[in-house]
Design a protein around this motif. Structure first.
Motif, mmCIF file in Angstrom:
data_model
loop_
_atom_site.group_PDB
_atom_site.id
_atom_site.type_symbol
_atom_site.label_atom_id
_atom_site.label_comp_id
_atom_site.label_asym_id
_atom_site.label_seq_id
_atom_site.Cartn_x
_atom_site.Cartn_y
_atom_site.Cartn_z
ATOM 1 N N TRP A 57 15.063 30.477 -17.013
ATOM 2 C CA TRP A 57 16.150 30.720 -17.956
ATOM 3 C C TRP A 57 16.009 29.911 -19.249
ATOM 4 O O TRP A 57 16.088 30.452 -20.343
ATOM 5 C CB TRP A 57 17.496 30.420 -17.277
ATOM 6 N N GLU A 58 15.772 28.617 -19.091
ATOM 7 C CA GLU A 58 15.711 27.776 -20.286
ATOM 8 C C GLU A 58 14.598 28.242 -21.227
ATOM 9 O O GLU A 58 14.724 28.168 -22.438
ATOM 10 C CB GLU A 58 15.474 26.303 -19.889
ATOM 11 N N GLU A 59 13.512 28.741 -20.645
ATOM 12 C CA GLU A 59 12.372 29.137 -21.473
ATOM 13 C C GLU A 59 12.594 30.462 -22.190
ATOM 14 O O GLU A 59 11.987 30.706 -23.225
ATOM 15 C CB GLU A 59 11.110 29.244 -20.600
ATOM 16 N N VAL A 60 13.427 31.330 -21.634
ATOM 17 C CA VAL A 60 13.521 32.675 -22.219
ATOM 18 C C VAL A 60 14.907 33.048 -22.744
ATOM 19 O O VAL A 60 15.088 34.119 -23.296
ATOM 20 C CB VAL A 60 13.088 33.769 -21.206
ATOM 21 N N LEU A 116 5.355 37.195 -22.510
ATOM 22 C CA LEU A 116 5.429 35.917 -21.809
ATOM 23 C C LEU A 116 4.032 35.499 -21.347
ATOM 24 O O LEU A 116 3.132 36.329 -21.238
ATOM 25 C CB LEU A 116 6.340 36.044 -20.585
ATOM 26 N N SER A 117 3.869 34.216 -21.080
ATOM 27 C CA SER A 117 2.598 33.768 -20.512
ATOM 28 C C SER A 117 2.480 34.319 -19.093
ATOM 29 O O SER A 117 3.476 34.725 -18.488
ATOM 30 C CB SER A 117 2.536 32.250 -20.484
ATOM 31 N N ILE A 118 1.256 34.317 -18.569
ATOM 32 C CA ILE A 118 1.048 34.876 -17.240
ATOM 33 C C ILE A 118 1.909 34.176 -16.192
ATOM 34 O O ILE A 118 2.535 34.816 -15.337
ATOM 35 C CB ILE A 118 -0.440 34.768 -16.839
ATOM 36 N N GLY A 119 1.979 32.853 -16.299
ATOM 37 C CA GLY A 119 2.781 32.097 -15.337
ATOM 38 C C GLY A 119 4.255 32.460 -15.437
ATOM 39 O O GLY A 119 4.937 32.626 -14.426
ATOM 40 N N GLN A 120 4.743 32.603 -16.670
ATOM 41 C CA GLN A 120 6.143 33.005 -16.860
ATOM 42 C C GLN A 120 6.371 34.417 -16.346
ATOM 43 O O GLN A 120 7.387 34.712 -15.730
ATOM 44 C CB GLN A 120 6.503 32.934 -18.346
ATOM 45 N N SER A 176 1.626 26.568 -13.195
ATOM 46 C CA SER A 176 2.440 27.729 -12.821
ATOM 47 C C SER A 176 2.326 27.995 -11.339
ATOM 48 O O SER A 176 3.278 28.383 -10.672
ATOM 49 C CB SER A 176 1.966 28.981 -13.567
ATOM 50 N N SER A 177 1.117 27.784 -10.841
ATOM 51 C CA SER A 177 0.863 28.012 -9.432
ATOM 52 C C SER A 177 1.748 27.105 -8.586
ATOM 53 O O SER A 177 2.378 27.533 -7.623
ATOM 54 C CB SER A 177 -0.619 27.741 -9.166
ATOM 55 N N GLU A 178 1.831 25.860 -8.991
ATOM 56 C CA GLU A 178 2.654 24.919 -8.248
ATOM 57 C C GLU A 178 4.125 25.309 -8.341
ATOM 58 O O GLU A 178 4.865 25.188 -7.364
ATOM 59 C CB GLU A 178 2.444 23.511 -8.809
ATOM 60 N N ALA A 179 4.520 25.806 -9.513
ATOM 61 C CA ALA A 179 5.921 26.213 -9.689
ATOM 62 C C ALA A 179 6.276 27.318 -8.695
ATOM 63 O O ALA A 179 7.321 27.269 -8.037
ATOM 64 C CB ALA A 179 6.150 26.683 -11.119
ATOM 65 N N ILE A 180 5.396 28.321 -8.597
ATOM 66 C CA ILE A 180 5.653 29.416 -7.664
ATOM 67 C C ILE A 180 5.663 28.894 -6.228
ATOM 68 O O ILE A 180 6.533 29.243 -5.426
ATOM 69 C CB ILE A 180 4.571 30.516 -7.814
ATOM 70 N N GLU A 181 4.723 28.046 -5.939
ATOM 71 C CA GLU A 181 4.622 27.496 -4.584
ATOM 72 C C GLU A 181 5.911 26.779 -4.199
ATOM 73 O O GLU A 181 6.459 26.976 -3.106
ATOM 74 C CB GLU A 181 3.442 26.526 -4.552
#
Ligand SMILES: Nc1ncnc2c1ncn2[C@@H]1O[C@H](COP(=O)(O)OP(=O)(O)OP(=O)(O)O)[C@@H](O)[C@H]1O
Ligand SMILES: [Mg+2]
Lengths: 296, 276
Positions: free
Chosen positions: B159-162, B173-177, B207-212
């Motif tokens: 949310w904060e990013e978009v 958006l970036s791939i991670g986003q 990003s990987s860690e965020a999803i994890e």
């Protein structure tokens, strides 16, 4: 050492060659445009541009050249053709790429390729023998005075000619949409149709516009098949069953006999110039539109 | 093949239900053929509710195929034949067969969110990527939609990013986003289950860690089934591990047991990196 020199030279030669080829292609439309414009110059001595484009007086013998009937004739025939072919192409491209089993799709694709390869004269003959008499009978049953040679006949024949052309492009566009997009939408609980309507069509939109644009340009310039069924009467058609006289037909019909008279030759060049400009302007507009919708 | 033969085949560690508590997906003697190729062979597993189950196995062993069976995305591929079935348990309606003439495929798919290897945002803006699923789910007022879109974007920390560019195309958006957006989009249809096929393999480490982390957190309220090739990732977050090899389930065990005390020969080889 020697070998590497040799390879470097070849690399340079190829670069130059490809560059020249590209330049040639880039210059072609300009060369065409300039050539046609120069040749039409004679016409402007007695007629203003406004007269040429918007007057309906076509009396070559007395030096009056109003192109409106031809321009309108071309636009009508093309419009009819697009109105018929666009929905057919759109729906069948969706069916072939999204619903049809692979084998059926292959058969249809083969049929489309065959259709695309048929010379336009054949479509013209077919139109004369089947479409024109058939439209004549319909007109009679509606109480309309017409022998069937009409802008509607031109539009019908033309639509059948451009269908394989547009359809081929459309199918390619739907095929290049990643399958995962369909999976995503389905997995969110959308039906197949909702997926096509809201996701695939949106993704395909720029391509759909391009396909119809190419189709329009193609139809607008098509000569032979239209000329054979459209009646070729210099008038502004006021109904579907009225004859018309599109620009390409004018050029093709008049060139042999009248092309030797300088004024008429000039008029025909101007007709060609109108064709070229309409197609160019149309394409430019479309390109602008495509860029605007291409954000996804 | 009868049940006993199958149990024998699956080995001691591969009992069909290696957990206490409630299962939510039950794969019952599932076989899948694509043309003449036998892709899934006698798969019998049960997946626990509100746990994170990881599917491991060498490339081409059928992990993606098994995942796609669960929400019938296999329907999109012509000449696929399936025998056996998968049952989805539901508090209200009991067991729902996945493959069945009467199955409501749309309802079935709505029970499961899907996250693929690469993010595939819908060709819409960020806001509508979330709202699309919501609108399929029910009727909402504009204000409700706004709140829900924000809620789900917050849930994946996007949310904060978009929030200032909700109307810009999601593909920017970036791939991670994008991947987080896709996760939010999947959550927005309020599924019970989230299916994820190597959801971090296209992402950068952060990003990987965020999803994890998201996954680990989500497994409290959702059933997650995740395919991955990253063993360390599986070690970090898996509650249970299913190991597949050449279309068969070799064993399904609690994660810790699986990694510390692999029973089957193929599992040991796989864990030692022999298949790479
Ligand atoms: N439509 C199909 N037709 C024929 N074979 C297929 C089809 N789809 C998948 N396969 C085969 O089925 C097997 C399993 O494929 P699947 O994609 O499920 O493997 P995977 O375990 O997900 O592999 P990876 O780890 O590389 O993603 C592979 O051998 C693949 O070639
Ligand atoms: Mg896979």
């Amino acid at each position: 050492m020697n070998i590497s020199n040799h390879r470097r030279t070849r690399d340079r030669v190829i670069t130059v060659l490809t560059y020249l080829a590209m330049t040639f292609v880039l210059l072609l439309p300009f060369a065409l445009f300039i050539g046609l414009a120069a040749k039409s110059e004679l016409l402007f001595r007695d007629n203003s541009l406004g007269q040429l484009l918007f007057s309906s007086q076509w009396r070559p013998s007395s030096g009056e050249f109003g192109f409106k009937p031809f321009i309108v004739g071309s636009l009508y025939v093309t419009l009819i053709a697009m109105l018929i072919s666009a929905p057919i192409c759109f729906l069948s491209a969706i069916h072939i790429t999204q619903y049809a089993p692979r084998k059926a799709a292959k058969i249809v694709v083969t049929a489309i390729d065959i259709l695309a390869g048929i010379p336009s004269v054949v479509y013209g003959v077919w139109g004369m023998v089947f479409v024109v008499p058939w439209l004549g009978r319909i007109a009679a049953s509606l109480g309309i005075q017409s022998n069937g040679y009409s802008i509607l006949a031109g539009g019908v024949v033309l639509s059948i000619m451009v269908i394989p052309f547009i359809l081929n492009i459309l199918m390619e566009i739907y095929r290049t949409i990643p399958k995962e997009l369909t999976e995503v939408s389905l997995s969110l609980g959308a039906t197949r149709w909702e997926t096509i309507r809201d996701v695939l069509n949106r993704k395909a939109l720029p391509g759909i516009l391009a396909a119809f644009g190419f189709g329009f340009a193609r139809a607008f310039g098509e000569t032979m098949a239209v000329l054979m069924v459209v009646g070729n009467v210099v008038m502004i058609p006021s109904g579907l069953f009225d004859p018309g006289y599109p620009l390409p037909a004018l050029i093709a019909n008049s060139f042999g006999e009248l092309g030797s008279i300088p004024e008429i030759e000039s008029a025909l060049m101007f007709a060609a110039l109108i064709l070229l400009v309409v197609v160019l302007v149309f394409n430019a507009t479309l390109r602008w539109l495509i860029i605007r919708v291409e954000k996804y | 093949m009868d049940t006993q033969a199958m149990d024998a085949k699956m080995g001691a560690g591969g009992s069909a239900k290696p957990f206490e508590g409630e299962g939510i997906i039950r794969v019952d003697n599932l076989n899948l053929y694509a043309g003449k190729t036998h892709i899934l062979k006698n798969v019998n597993i049960e997946i626990p509710k509100n746990k994170l189950t990881v599917i491991l196995g060498p490339s081409g062993c059928g992990k993606t195929t098994l995942l796609k069976c669960m929400n019938r995305l296999t329907d999109l591929t012509p000449d696929i034949k399936v025998s056996g079935n998968i049952y989805i348990r539901d508090q209200h309606t009991g067991e729902l067969p996945v493959f069945g003439a009467k199955t409501d495929i749309v309802a079935l798919r709505r029970k499961m969110g899907l996250l693929s290897q690469r993010p595939f945002p819908l060709p819409m803006n960020i806001y509508n990527n979330i709202a699309y699923g919501l609108k399929l789910r029910g009727k909402y007022t504009r204000a409700e939609l706004n709140d829900l879109v924000e809620y789900y974007l917050r849930q994946v920390n996007l949310w904060e990013e978009v929030k200032d560019r909700l109307r810009s195309p999601a593909v920017r958006l970036s791939i991670g986003q994008q991947q987080r957006l896709c996760l939010a989009r999947g959550l927005a249809v309020n599924p019970d289950i989230i299916l994820a096929d190597e959801p971090t393999s296209a992402l950068d480490p952060v990003s990987s860690e965020a999803i994890e982390k998201q996954f680990a957190a989500l497994s409290k309220d959702f059933t997650l089934v995740m395919v991955t090739h990253v063993l360390r990732q599986a070690r970090r977050i898996a509650d249970y591990v299913i190991f597949m090899y050449l279309g068969e389930v070799i064993e399904m065990r609690p994660a810790q047991e699986f990694f510390e005390d692999p029973r089957e020969e193929q599992t040991k080889k796989y864990l030692s990196g022999a298949f790479n």
